[in-house]
Design a protein around this motif. Structure first.
Motif, PDB file in Angstrom:
ATOM      1  N   PHE A  23      37.974  47.185  37.271  1.00  0.00           N
ATOM      2  CA  PHE A  23      38.249  47.828  38.547  1.00  0.00           C
ATOM      3  C   PHE A  23      38.014  49.341  38.456  1.00  0.00           C
ATOM      4  CE2 PHE A  23      41.189  44.295  40.078  1.00  0.00           C
ATOM      5  CZ  PHE A  23      40.417  43.988  41.181  1.00  0.00           C
ATOM      6  N   THR A  24      37.454  49.870  39.524  1.00  0.00           N
ATOM      7  CA  THR A  24      37.413  51.324  39.694  1.00  0.00           C
ATOM      8  C   THR A  24      38.158  51.612  40.994  1.00  0.00           C
ATOM      9  OG1 THR A  24      35.304  51.223  40.883  1.00  0.00           O
ATOM     10  CG2 THR A  24      35.205  51.574  38.500  1.00  0.00           C
TER      11      THR A  24
ATOM     12  N   GLY B 213      42.451  54.435  47.440  1.00  0.00           N
ATOM     13  CA  GLY B 213      43.312  53.511  46.711  1.00  0.00           C
ATOM     14  C   GLY B 213      42.743  52.115  46.570  1.00  0.00           C
ATOM     15  N   VAL B 214      41.618  51.835  47.220  1.00  0.00           N
ATOM     16  CA  VAL B 214      41.003  50.516  47.113  1.00  0.00           C
ATOM     17  C   VAL B 214      40.344  50.366  45.752  1.00  0.00           C
ATOM     18  CG1 VAL B 214      39.252  48.961  48.027  1.00  0.00           C
ATOM     19  CG2 VAL B 214      40.638  50.331  49.590  1.00  0.00           C
ATOM     20  N   GLN B 215      40.657  49.286  45.070  1.00  0.00           N
ATOM     21  CA  GLN B 215      40.047  48.972  43.787  1.00  0.00           C
ATOM     22  C   GLN B 215      38.819  48.102  44.017  1.00  0.00           C
ATOM     23  OE1 GLN B 215      43.642  47.282  41.826  1.00  0.00           O
ATOM     24  NE2 GLN B 215      43.312  48.890  40.283  1.00  0.00           N
ATOM     25  N   THR B 216      37.723  48.489  43.392  1.00  0.00           N
ATOM     26  CA  THR B 216      36.470  47.744  43.531  1.00  0.00           C
ATOM     27  C   THR B 216      36.037  47.245  42.159  1.00  0.00           C
ATOM     28  OG1 THR B 216      35.784  49.079  45.420  1.00  0.00           O
ATOM     29  CG2 THR B 216      34.055  47.861  44.253  1.00  0.00           C
ATOM     30  N   TRP B 217      35.721  45.953  42.083  1.00  0.00           N
ATOM     31  CA  TRP B 217      35.282  45.373  40.810  1.00  0.00           C
ATOM     32  C   TRP B 217      33.859  45.832  40.534  1.00  0.00           C
ATOM     33  CZ3 TRP B 217      38.192  43.366  37.196  1.00  0.00           C
ATOM     34  CH2 TRP B 217      37.597  42.695  36.133  1.00  0.00           C
ATOM     35  N   SER B 218      33.682  46.472  39.396  1.00  0.00           N
ATOM     36  CA  SER B 218      32.401  47.122  39.113  1.00  0.00           C
ATOM     37  C   SER B 218      31.393  46.215  38.415  1.00  0.00           C
ATOM     38  CB  SER B 218      32.639  48.357  38.229  1.00  0.00           C
ATOM     39  OG  SER B 218      33.172  47.967  36.968  1.00  0.00           O
ATOM     40  N   GLY B 219      31.831  45.055  37.968  1.00  0.00           N
ATOM     41  CA  GLY B 219      30.919  44.190  37.220  1.00  0.00           C
ATOM     42  C   GLY B 219      30.539  42.933  37.964  1.00  0.00           C
ATOM     43  N   LYS B 220      30.195  41.920  37.207  1.00  0.00           N
ATOM     44  CA  LYS B 220      29.723  40.657  37.759  1.00  0.00           C
ATOM     45  C   LYS B 220      30.899  39.767  38.171  1.00  0.00           C
ATOM     46  CE  LYS B 220      27.376  36.386  36.353  1.00  0.00           C
ATOM     47  NZ  LYS B 220      26.727  35.679  35.222  1.00  0.00           N
TER      48      LYS B 220
ATOM     49  N   SER C 218      43.554  41.445  49.297  1.00  0.00           N
ATOM     50  CA  SER C 218      42.369  41.199  48.476  1.00  0.00           C
ATOM     51  C   SER C 218      41.212  40.680  49.318  1.00  0.00           C
ATOM     52  CB  SER C 218      42.685  40.171  47.376  1.00  0.00           C
ATOM     53  OG  SER C 218      43.765  40.590  46.563  1.00  0.00           O
ATOM     54  N   ALA C 219      40.013  41.066  48.904  1.00  0.00           N
ATOM     55  CA  ALA C 219      38.774  40.531  49.468  1.00  0.00           C
ATOM     56  C   ALA C 219      37.843  40.311  48.283  1.00  0.00           C
ATOM     57  CB  ALA C 219      38.163  41.512  50.472  1.00  0.00           C
ATOM     58  N   TRP C 220      36.677  39.723  48.519  1.00  0.00           N
ATOM     59  CA  TRP C 220      35.741  39.490  47.417  1.00  0.00           C
ATOM     60  C   TRP C 220      35.347  40.834  46.798  1.00  0.00           C
ATOM     61  CZ3 TRP C 220      34.111  35.006  45.151  1.00  0.00           C
ATOM     62  CH2 TRP C 220      33.070  35.117  44.216  1.00  0.00           C
ATOM     63  N   GLY C 221      35.768  41.035  45.548  1.00  0.00           N
ATOM     64  CA  GLY C 221      35.405  42.242  44.816  1.00  0.00           C
ATOM     65  C   GLY C 221      36.232  43.461  45.132  1.00  0.00           C
TER      66      GLY C 221
END
Length: 234
Positions: A86-87, A92-99, A192-195
């Motif tokens: 996560f970044t 404040g929203v966390q975004t998944w940086s990988g696959k 939560s949402a996708w990613g």
């Protein structure tokens, strides 16, 4: 009488010759039809053979795929197939940086985050047409709902009941959203949402409306427009 006889004989000969020509023509037609029928039969046999081989091949291929999936399913817990981390953005929203993998599996999945925001998941999605669940749901079905573009609201027993009620009301009037209790998360209220994922302080947190606006059927959706009904019912 001689000329008459000759005339009759000639006429008869001509008629016989005409009949012979007609018979020869009929025989030619029959031969052509027989050959054509033979060609059709042979072609049908060839096509049937090809279809049978392909069908067996496809069945074999599907069997191999199913075997592979079954092989994966032998583990009590499957890997989510995710890589990355996560970044956190300024909002404040966390975004998944990988696959985030999207393979369908029929067993439990070990996710690197809770609640999960993507990864391998169950073939059946969780109903997410403004659906509020009063009991915990399976991560694997919920992740499939996220793949369809849903926002998933989760809460723990530490969440204020008024906030839970307000968020439930918002979910109920929002297609492509769902809500359920989730004790394994680190904060009382999480969206939560996708990613993507965000922790909110309350139902009145401005980030609630922002998150719904951005991620309900948002650009992150792997399968926009996919159904949010007809899946796992309450």
């Amino acid at each position: 009488m001689g000329p008459v006889k000759n005339s009759n004989s000639a006429t008869r000969s001509a008629r016989v010759e005409e009949m012979r020509r007609a018979e020869r023509a009929r025989e030619r037609r029959n031969r052509i039809l027989t050959v054509a029928a033979s060609v059709v039969v042979v072609a049908g046999l060839v096509v049937g053979g090809v279809v049978l081989v392909r069908s067996q091949s496809d069945s074999g291929g599907s069997g191999k795929k199913d075997t592979a999936a079954s092989g994966d399913a032998k583990n009590a817990k499957n890997s989510a197939g995710d890589s990355g981390h996560f970044t956190t953005g300024e909002d404040g929203v966390q975004t998944w940086s990988g696959k985030l993998s999207r393979t369908h599996v029929t067993t439990g999945v070990t996710y690197p985050m809770h609640p999960p925001v993507g990864g391998n998941h169950n073939p059946v999605w969780l109903d997410c047409n403004g659906t509020v669940y009063d009991k915990p749901v399976h991560d694997e079905n919920a992740v499939h709902a996220l793949e369809h573009g849903a926002v998933w609201v989760t809460y723990t027993g530490a969440a204020d009941k008024a906030d839970v009620s307000a968020l439930a009301a918002k979910v109920k009037r929002t297609p492509y959203s769902l809500m359920s209790p989730y004790e394994k998360q680190d904060a009382p209220l999480i969206l939560s949402a996708w990613g993507h994922q965000v922790t909110v302080k309350s139902a009145k947190d401005p980030e609630v409306d922002k998150f719904f606006a951005a991620y309900v059927q948002g650009e992150q959706t792997p399968e926009p427009g996919a159904s949010c009904t007809g899946g796992v019912m309450r």
